[in-house]
Design a protein around this motif. Structure first.
Motif, short mmCIF file in Angstrom:
data_model
loop_
_atom_site.label_atom_id
_atom_site.label_comp_id
_atom_site.label_asym_id
_atom_site.label_seq_id
_atom_site.Cartn_x
_atom_site.Cartn_y
_atom_site.Cartn_z
N TRP A 149 0.86 -1.18 0.00
CA TRP A 149 0.00 0.00 0.00
C TRP A 149 0.90 1.23 0.00
O TRP A 149 1.93 1.26 0.66
N VAL A 168 -3.67 4.32 8.12
CA VAL A 168 -3.30 2.94 8.43
C VAL A 168 -4.47 2.22 9.08
O VAL A 168 -4.76 1.05 8.77
N LYS A 172 3.80 -1.46 3.68
CA LYS A 172 3.24 -0.11 3.78
C LYS A 172 4.33 0.88 3.38
O LYS A 172 5.35 1.00 4.06
N PHE A 177 4.95 1.59 8.99
CA PHE A 177 5.48 1.67 7.64
C PHE A 177 6.71 0.77 7.51
O PHE A 177 7.53 0.68 8.42
#
Length: 301
Positions: A191, A216, A235, A267
């Motif tokens: 993503w 998120v 992420k 992330f």
């Protein structure tokens, strides 16, 4: 938990006048992936050189061995899934399976109407994206595809032998809205976000972190909705569009501080722009290289 460091190389240099060297150097510096924008031109660069993404990545594949390569991001604005699938399968083959497709719904910037169409509304972009992604997924995983859609169709579209990466090359889906996040949950292996654009000019780092925390959370909710585990999802934050854009590349310490705060949000990859003088992405080249080597070692340690 470690954090990977990648870069974006905008296609603004002729291949034999510095363009090639940037991709070779990105591999030497140890970046995980080197991406490029898939546009026909872009913002302040529209009056200067701008080269095509897929040919550039194909050339980069020929001068690198380990570096992953990708787009950030490809969109339906000037792509059709059938033709794009053929190009991606070829690029994946040439690179030996080192390609990630960053893909998003696109925006309404000046190159969004370069093919002569009217600018699409946010709803139409979302509608097109919702049809584009599943069809592209099928084209990259099946030998022959026929599909009739409102916007995109395929008739006995052949894609043999398929991708080197199985079942297909990974999708990194750029999305922040509910429909896009559901597509990311269903079809994505990663993503992508740039943060909250409303905070670009006047926001604070704290507000940016809170906005990203919310994104998120919505991604996790989209995963829960379809019963898929979110943890394997990579992420990715494409930096340069948050309030810290002017300070995070000033030193290794500044970047490590920035990175650490985003690592805590979950992330797994940060992407920084290769410096371009006299542009929004101007930065000290020597500091950029120190960040690539020293910060990357700290973040992966």
């Amino acid at each position: 938990m470690s954090l990977r460091l990648s870069t974006v190389i905008l296609p603004v240099r002729r291949w034999h006048e510095g363009g090639r060297d940037q991709w070779v150097r990105a591999e030497q510096l140890g970046f995980h992936t080197a991406y490029t924008y898939d546009h026909l031109s872009w913002r302040a660069f529209r009056e200067g050189p701008w080269f095509g993404a897929v040919p550039t990545l194909t050339a980069a594949a020929g001068v690198t061995e380990r570096l992953r390569l990708g787009t950030l991001v490809t969109s339906p604005n000037f792509r059709h899934p059938v033709a794009l699938a053929k190009e991606l399968i070829t690029l994946d083959d040439v690179s030996g399976g080192r390609v990630t497709l960053g893909i998003g719904a696109g925006g309404n910037g000046f190159d969004a109407t370069a093919l002569g169409q009217e600018s699409w509304s946010p709803r139409e972009r979302a509608d097109r994206f919702a049809e584009f992604v599943p069809l592209l997924d099928a084209l990259l995983t099946e030998g022959a595809v026929s599909s009739q859609g409102t916007f995109y169709s395929a008739v006995e579209a052949r894609n043999i032998p398929g991708c080197v990466q199985r079942p297909r090359l990974p999708f990194a889906v750029a999305a922040t809205g509910p429909r896009g996040l559901r597509l990311a949950a269903r079809h994505g292996q990663a993503w992508v976000t740039t943060g909250d654009p409303k905070l670009f000019e006047e926001g604070t780092p704290e507000q940016s972190l809170e906005a990203l925390r919310g994104q998120v959370g919505r991604l996790e909710a989209a995963f829960a909705e379809i019963g898929r585990e979110v943890e394997p999802m990579e992420k990715i934050l494409l930096t340069g569009f948050t309030p810290e854009r002017n300070t995070m590349l000033e030193s290794v310490d500044a970047f490590v501080d920035f990175a650490g705060r985003h690592l805590e949000l979950g992330f797994t990859e940060l992407v920084i722009h290769a410096p371009i003088p006299d542009s929004d992405f101007a930065a000290d080249e020597s500091v950029f290289e120190k960040i690539a080597v020293e910060a990357s070692a700290q973040l992966t340690g």
